[in-house]
Scaffold this active site. Sequence first.
Site, PDB file in Angstrom:
ATOM      1  N   ARG A   1       1.659  -8.675  13.865  1.00 10.94           N
ATOM      2  CA  ARG A   1       0.998  -7.708  12.980  1.00 10.94           C
ATOM      3  C   ARG A   1       0.046  -8.395  12.007  1.00 10.94           C
ATOM      4  NH1 ARG A   1       6.145  -5.381  11.441  1.00 10.94           N
ATOM      5  NH2 ARG A   1       5.280  -4.535   9.542  1.00 10.94           N
TER       6      ARG A   1
ATOM      7  N   ARG B   1      -8.032   1.168  10.429  1.00 12.58           N
ATOM      8  CA  ARG B   1      -7.466  -0.157  10.654  1.00 12.58           C
ATOM      9  C   ARG B   1      -8.369  -1.031  11.514  1.00 12.58           C
ATOM     10  NH1 ARG B   1      -1.853   0.685   9.665  1.00 12.58           N
ATOM     11  NH2 ARG B   1      -0.615  -1.198   9.905  1.00 12.58           N
TER      12      ARG B   1
ATOM     13  N   LYS C   1       0.827  -1.215   0.000  1.00 13.25           N
ATOM     14  CA  LYS C   1       0.000   0.000   0.000  1.00 13.25           C
ATOM     15  C   LYS C   1       0.855   1.256   0.000  1.00 13.25           C
ATOM     16  CE  LYS C   1      -1.527  -0.582   4.272  1.00 13.25           C
ATOM     17  NZ  LYS C   1      -0.906  -1.780   4.823  1.00 13.25           N
TER      18      LYS C   1
ATOM     19  N   ARG D   1      12.645  -3.210   8.300  1.00 12.11           N
ATOM     20  CA  ARG D   1      12.343  -2.050   9.141  1.00 12.11           C
ATOM     21  C   ARG D   1      12.463  -2.477  10.593  1.00 12.11           C
ATOM     22  NH1 ARG D   1       6.690   0.080   7.567  1.00 12.11           N
ATOM     23  NH2 ARG D   1       6.060  -0.935   9.492  1.00 12.11           N
TER      24      ARG D   1
ATOM     25  N   ARG E   1      12.343  -6.810   4.252  1.00  8.06           N
ATOM     26  CA  ARG E   1      12.281  -5.341   4.243  1.00  8.06           C
ATOM     27  C   ARG E   1      13.200  -4.727   5.290  1.00  8.06           C
ATOM     28  NH1 ARG E   1       6.358  -2.635   4.605  1.00  8.06           N
ATOM     29  NH2 ARG E   1       6.496  -3.076   6.810  1.00  8.06           N
TER      30      ARG E   1
HETATM   31  P1  ADP Z   1       2.488  -1.954   8.119  1.00  7.57           P
HETATM   32  O1  ADP Z   1       1.826  -1.741   6.798  1.00  7.57           O
HETATM   33  O2  ADP Z   1       3.766  -2.706   8.003  1.00  7.57           O
HETATM   34  O3  ADP Z   1       1.555  -2.457   9.189  1.00  7.57           O
HETATM   35  P2  ADP Z   1       2.363   0.833   8.922  1.00  7.57           P
HETATM   36  O4  ADP Z   1       3.430   1.796   8.609  1.00  7.57           O
HETATM   37  O5  ADP Z   1       1.039   1.012   8.260  1.00  7.57           O
HETATM   38  O6  ADP Z   1       3.009  -0.575   8.620  1.00  7.57           O
HETATM   39  O7  ADP Z   1       2.087   0.772  10.521  1.00  7.57           O
HETATM   40  C1  ADP Z   1       3.135   0.526  11.434  1.00  7.57           C
HETATM   41  C2  ADP Z   1       2.577   0.473  12.852  1.00  7.57           C
HETATM   42  O8  ADP Z   1       1.972   1.735  13.219  1.00  7.57           O
HETATM   43  C3  ADP Z   1       1.451  -0.551  13.086  1.00  7.57           C
HETATM   44  O9  ADP Z   1       1.972  -1.837  13.360  1.00  7.57           O
HETATM   45  C4  ADP Z   1       0.707   0.069  14.299  1.00  7.57           C
HETATM   46  O10 ADP Z   1       1.409  -0.176  15.509  1.00  7.57           O
HETATM   47  C5  ADP Z   1       0.802   1.561  14.032  1.00  7.57           C
HETATM   48  N1  ADP Z   1      -0.369   2.104  13.302  1.00  7.57           N
HETATM   49  C6  ADP Z   1      -0.364   2.612  12.048  1.00  7.57           C
HETATM   50  N2  ADP Z   1      -1.592   3.026  11.677  1.00  7.57           N
HETATM   51  C7  ADP Z   1      -2.415   2.780  12.728  1.00  7.57           C
HETATM   52  C8  ADP Z   1      -3.812   2.962  12.981  1.00  7.57           C
HETATM   53  N3  ADP Z   1      -4.624   3.475  12.044  1.00  7.57           N
HETATM   54  N4  ADP Z   1      -4.307   2.592  14.192  1.00  7.57           N
HETATM   55  C9  ADP Z   1      -3.516   2.068  15.130  1.00  7.57           C
HETATM   56  N5  ADP Z   1      -2.191   1.848  14.959  1.00  7.57           N
HETATM   57  C10 ADP Z   1      -1.641   2.197  13.783  1.00  7.57           C
END
Ligand code: ADP
Length: 184
Positions: free
Chosen positions: A141, A89, A14, A130, A128
Amino acid sequence: MTKLIFLGAPGAGKGTQAQILSENLGIPHISTGEILRNAIAVETPLGIKAKSYVDNGDLVPDELILDLIKERLGQEDALGGWILDGFPRNVPQADFLSNLLQELNQVCNGVINFDVPDHVLLERLLSRGRKDDNEATISNRLQVYHQQTAPLIDYYEKHQLLINVNGDRELSQISEELETIVKS
Ligand code: ADP
């Protein structure tokens, strides 16, 4: 289409596609994950509160995310369009967004669901590298995704907003399909 939600598991691609498309359309790419990682890096009050959740691969509590989204979507550069990446989410976040968009007199034009099998996600995340991409966090996750985020597929299907895209293909093939979708 200029107001889009990108939905998908961690590693579904995404973020990469959101970045490409937002540049092509000249609209902001709003990634809650990126906002949180920046906040953690510079130790803002939000970052300090969010850190342990992000490190464990859990969702940050909704109250930390909702104000942030409200403020971001209210900014001038977001009036003409946006790509939301990583938000909503879970169902409460989706309900909040729907109310917020009503308040702002905006409508979401579509929800792109990036469909990628779990074994491919796992491979991608492991390569990846990170900080939150270690094996324990990744499996948490993916579990959090299936439990809390995947129900949004049905949610947006019911709202007739869902557009499924096969995310298990070359980057460029996916970008091309997205270009076609947003122009339709
Ligand atoms: P990924 O696509 O690998 O899950 P993101 O960059 O979207 O990575 O998110 C990384 C982390 O940030 C998530 O594992 C969560 O802890 C937090 N996070 C991101 N967006 C949200 C959200 N909308 N609500 C709650 N936690 C979030």
